[in-house]
Design a protein around this motif. Structure first.
Motif, PDB file in Angstrom:
ATOM      1  N   TYR A  20      83.667 -14.123 -38.578  1.00 48.06           N
ATOM      2  CA  TYR A  20      85.100 -13.829 -38.682  1.00 48.06           C
ATOM      3  C   TYR A  20      85.728 -14.293 -39.991  1.00 48.06           C
ATOM      4  CZ  TYR A  20      84.458 -12.898 -33.755  1.00 48.06           C
ATOM      5  OH  TYR A  20      84.009 -12.389 -32.567  1.00 48.06           O
ATOM      6  N   LEU A  21      84.956 -14.850 -40.885  1.00 42.67           N
ATOM      7  CA  LEU A  21      85.531 -15.393 -42.116  1.00 42.67           C
ATOM      8  C   LEU A  21      86.146 -14.306 -42.986  1.00 42.67           C
ATOM      9  CD1 LEU A  21      82.889 -18.112 -43.060  1.00 42.67           C
ATOM     10  CD2 LEU A  21      85.112 -18.425 -41.950  1.00 42.67           C
ATOM     11  N   ASP A  22      85.476 -13.165 -43.117  1.00 42.30           N
ATOM     12  CA  ASP A  22      86.024 -12.073 -43.932  1.00 42.30           C
ATOM     13  C   ASP A  22      87.324 -11.543 -43.323  1.00 42.30           C
ATOM     14  OD1 ASP A  22      83.964 -12.284 -45.728  1.00 42.30           O
ATOM     15  OD2 ASP A  22      82.824 -10.574 -44.934  1.00 42.30           O
ATOM     16  N   LEU A  23      87.354 -11.424 -42.018  1.00 39.84           N
ATOM     17  CA  LEU A  23      88.558 -10.959 -41.338  1.00 39.84           C
ATOM     18  C   LEU A  23      89.717 -11.918 -41.571  1.00 39.84           C
ATOM     19  CD1 LEU A  23      90.295  -9.408 -39.302  1.00 39.84           C
ATOM     20  CD2 LEU A  23      89.004 -10.523 -37.467  1.00 39.84           C
ATOM     21  N   ILE A  24      89.470 -13.204 -41.419  1.00 40.73           N
ATOM     22  CA  ILE A  24      90.536 -14.195 -41.609  1.00 40.73           C
ATOM     23  C   ILE A  24      91.054 -14.158 -43.037  1.00 40.73           C
ATOM     24  CG2 ILE A  24      91.045 -16.673 -41.608  1.00 40.73           C
ATOM     25  CD1 ILE A  24      88.994 -16.897 -39.278  1.00 40.73           C
ATOM     26  N   ASP A  25      90.152 -14.038 -44.005  1.00 39.78           N
ATOM     27  CA  ASP A  25      90.574 -13.936 -45.407  1.00 39.78           C
ATOM     28  C   ASP A  25      91.394 -12.674 -45.650  1.00 39.78           C
ATOM     29  OD1 ASP A  25      89.414 -16.321 -46.102  1.00 39.78           O
ATOM     30  OD2 ASP A  25      87.568 -15.419 -46.878  1.00 39.78           O
ATOM     31  N   ASP A  26      90.936 -11.549 -45.072  1.00 43.09           N
ATOM     32  CA  ASP A  26      91.656 -10.282 -45.233  1.00 43.09           C
ATOM     33  C   ASP A  26      93.030 -10.358 -44.591  1.00 43.09           C
ATOM     34  OD1 ASP A  26      92.225  -7.662 -45.898  1.00 43.09           O
ATOM     35  OD2 ASP A  26      90.863  -6.769 -44.422  1.00 43.09           O
ATOM     36  N   ARG A  50      89.294 -20.988 -31.540  1.00 44.95           N
ATOM     37  CA  ARG A  50      88.452 -22.005 -30.902  1.00 44.95           C
ATOM     38  C   ARG A  50      87.021 -21.989 -31.425  1.00 44.95           C
ATOM     39  NH1 ARG A  50      90.878 -19.778 -26.237  1.00 44.95           N
ATOM     40  NH2 ARG A  50      88.901 -18.731 -25.751  1.00 44.95           N
ATOM     41  N   GLY A  51      86.589 -20.863 -31.979  1.00 42.34           N
ATOM     42  CA  GLY A  51      85.219 -20.754 -32.455  1.00 42.34           C
ATOM     43  C   GLY A  51      84.239 -20.315 -31.395  1.00 42.34           C
ATOM     44  N   ASP A  52      84.725 -19.652 -30.332  1.00 37.83           N
ATOM     45  CA  ASP A  52      83.811 -19.179 -29.287  1.00 37.83           C
ATOM     46  C   ASP A  52      83.994 -17.680 -29.012  1.00 37.83           C
ATOM     47  OD1 ASP A  52      86.232 -19.142 -27.951  1.00 37.83           O
ATOM     48  OD2 ASP A  52      85.702 -20.681 -26.486  1.00 37.83           O
ATOM     49  N   ALA A  53      84.422 -16.927 -30.026  1.00 37.13           N
ATOM     50  CA  ALA A  53      84.647 -15.489 -29.868  1.00 37.13           C
ATOM     51  C   ALA A  53      83.316 -14.733 -29.838  1.00 37.13           C
ATOM     52  CB  ALA A  53      85.516 -14.963 -31.009  1.00 37.13           C
ATOM     53  N   THR A  54      83.358 -13.526 -29.258  1.00 38.28           N
ATOM     54  CA  THR A  54      82.193 -12.642 -29.193  1.00 38.28           C
ATOM     55  C   THR A  54      82.438 -11.442 -30.097  1.00 38.28           C
ATOM     56  OG1 THR A  54      81.766 -13.294 -26.907  1.00 38.28           O
ATOM     57  CG2 THR A  54      80.719 -11.256 -27.681  1.00 38.28           C
ATOM     58  N   PRO A  55      81.668 -11.280 -31.170  1.00 39.42           N
ATOM     59  CA  PRO A  55      81.898 -10.158 -32.091  1.00 39.42           C
ATOM     60  C   PRO A  55      81.893  -8.810 -31.384  1.00 39.42           C
ATOM     61  CG  PRO A  55      80.388 -11.736 -33.076  1.00 39.42           C
ATOM     62  CD  PRO A  55      80.599 -12.175 -31.646  1.00 39.42           C
ATOM     63  N   GLY A  56      82.873  -7.988 -31.709  1.00 41.18           N
ATOM     64  CA  GLY A  56      82.988  -6.670 -31.113  1.00 41.18           C
ATOM     65  C   GLY A  56      83.658  -6.649 -29.757  1.00 41.18           C
ATOM     66  N   VAL A  57      83.892  -7.810 -29.162  1.00 38.71           N
ATOM     67  CA  VAL A  57      84.485  -7.890 -27.823  1.00 38.71           C
ATOM     68  C   VAL A  57      85.807  -8.649 -27.855  1.00 38.71           C
ATOM     69  CG1 VAL A  57      84.180  -8.768 -25.466  1.00 38.71           C
ATOM     70  CG2 VAL A  57      82.234  -7.762 -26.695  1.00 38.71           C
ATOM     71  N   SER A  58      85.828  -9.794 -28.527  1.00 42.72           N
ATOM     72  CA  SER A  58      87.025 -10.634 -28.532  1.00 42.72           C
ATOM     73  C   SER A  58      88.127 -10.054 -29.428  1.00 42.72           C
ATOM     74  CB  SER A  58      86.672 -12.035 -29.018  1.00 42.72           C
ATOM     75  OG  SER A  58      85.746 -12.658 -28.160  1.00 42.72           O
ATOM     76  N   HIS A  89      88.274  -3.649 -39.240  1.00 45.12           N
ATOM     77  CA  HIS A  89      87.523  -4.827 -38.788  1.00 45.12           C
ATOM     78  C   HIS A  89      87.003  -4.634 -37.370  1.00 45.12           C
ATOM     79  CE1 HIS A  89      88.035  -7.518 -42.185  1.00 45.12           C
ATOM     80  NE2 HIS A  89      89.255  -7.039 -42.313  1.00 45.12           N
ATOM     81  N   PRO A  90      85.867  -3.949 -37.211  1.00 44.21           N
ATOM     82  CA  PRO A  90      85.292  -3.723 -35.880  1.00 44.21           C
ATOM     83  C   PRO A  90      84.741  -4.989 -35.226  1.00 44.21           C
ATOM     84  CG  PRO A  90      83.790  -2.963 -37.583  1.00 44.21           C
ATOM     85  CD  PRO A  90      85.068  -3.316 -38.273  1.00 44.21           C
ATOM     86  N   GLU A  91      84.712  -6.096 -35.946  1.00 42.43           N
ATOM     87  CA  GLU A  91      84.224  -7.335 -35.338  1.00 42.43           C
ATOM     88  C   GLU A  91      85.180  -7.872 -34.273  1.00 42.43           C
ATOM     89  OE1 GLU A  91      85.624  -8.651 -39.553  1.00 42.43           O
ATOM     90  OE2 GLU A  91      85.033  -6.807 -38.504  1.00 42.43           O
ATOM     91  N   VAL A  92      86.406  -7.303 -34.182  1.00 37.70           N
ATOM     92  CA  VAL A  92      87.317  -7.635 -33.088  1.00 37.70           C
ATOM     93  C   VAL A  92      87.720  -6.350 -32.388  1.00 37.70           C
ATOM     94  CG1 VAL A  92      88.214  -9.793 -34.019  1.00 37.70           C
ATOM     95  CG2 VAL A  92      89.272  -7.638 -34.705  1.00 37.70           C
ATOM     96  N   SER A  93      87.995  -6.463 -31.075  1.00 35.98           N
ATOM     97  CA  SER A  93      88.367  -5.275 -30.307  1.00 35.98           C
ATOM     98  C   SER A  93      89.788  -4.837 -30.622  1.00 35.98           C
ATOM     99  CB  SER A  93      88.220  -5.544 -28.811  1.00 35.98           C
ATOM    100  OG  SER A  93      89.046  -6.621 -28.413  1.00 35.98           O
TER     101      SER A  93
END
Length: 260
Positions: A20-26, A50-58, A89-93
């Motif tokens: 998620y670092l690229d997303l947060i920076d963007d 919190r640091g417990d996200a699931t890529p593509g789902v959270s 950013h497809p890493e988040v839903s």
């Protein structure tokens, strides 16, 4: 088992997940470029924070504190920015913006809503960290009601949104059911006893605390716990059961008000 504590646990502060670092920076760069003059602070909460996200789902949950109330053009700009970020950013839903102003966040009447929220859920990634303006809060029903006082209206709005999605978008329907189930489970805290010393952190803890006082509601809670997890499926009974629980919850709140 819920956590018994003299004060509510602090907001998350550990390292972010690399995914998620690229997303947060963007997010930070885009907001500052397009809304920098409007912003007082940018915060994250929820699973990414919190640091417990699931890529593509959270989801990515964002709190924006503004220097002043946004004009209509400002609100439109922030909404367009939110949608653009989500699209790339497809890493988040999805991406959600919760928006408030500095004056509201610091107002004494919002101490148990905005104050609690910033102190115990939000981590500042840019700007003025208003969480420093508050001391840690002890567990209380006052906070639960301040944060979830509109839960019956929120659940009805979610029920209508789910109805509109039927047979149109299965993936989005499942996600909306999951969001509504999670919101409902957390909102059961409005029925906690004022002297309850614990403060649930997980859905399982919320369910356990609620059932310790309302054991007859286990079947309903088990139903929503199933839908609160990942990998659920569309359920024709979901809206009916959501509305039934919301109505029951409203009745319990009315009874408590009459007894107080």
């Amino acid at each position: 088992m819920t956590v018994t504590t003299s004060t509510i646990p602090p907001a998350p502060h550990g390292p972010f997940q690399p995914a998620y670092l690229d997303l947060i920076d963007d997010l930070r760069t885009a907001l500052l470029a397009q809304a920098g003059e409007l912003l007082d602070g940018i915060y994250l909460y929820g699973s990414v924070a919190r640091g417990d996200a699931t890529p593509g789902v959270s989801d990515l949950d964002v709190t924006l504190i503004l220097r002043h109330r946004p004009a209509p053009r400002d609100a439109s700009m922030l909404e367009a920015l939110r949608l653009a970020l989500a699209a790339r950013h497809p890493e988040v839903s999805k991406i959600d913006f919760d928006i408030g102003t500095r004056i509201d966040a610091l107002a004494p009447r919002h101490l148990h809503s905005w104050g609690y929220w910033l102190k115990h859920h939000c981590r500042c990634i840019w700007g003025n960290d208003l969480s420093r303006c508050f001391t840690p809060f002890p567990p209380s029903r006052t906070i639960a009601l301040a944060v979830n006082g509109d839960i019956v209206e929120v659940l009805e709005r979610q029920a209508r949104e789910i109805e509109q999605l039927r047979e149109l978008d299965t993936a989005k329907l499942v996600r909306r059911q999951r969001e509504a189930a999670r919101r409902l489970l957390r909102a059961t805290s409005v029925l906690r006893a004022e002297d309850e010393p614990s403060w649930p952190q997980t859905l399982e803890q919320h369910a356990a605390l609620f059932l310790s006082s309302y054991p007859a509601m286990r079947e309903q809670i088990d139903f929503f716990m199933r839908h609160a997890g990942q990998g659920g499926a569309p359920d024709d009974q979901f809206v009916t059961r959501l509305r039934a629980f919301a109505g029951w919850l409203q009745l319990q709140l009315q009874l408590q008000q009459q007894q107080s």
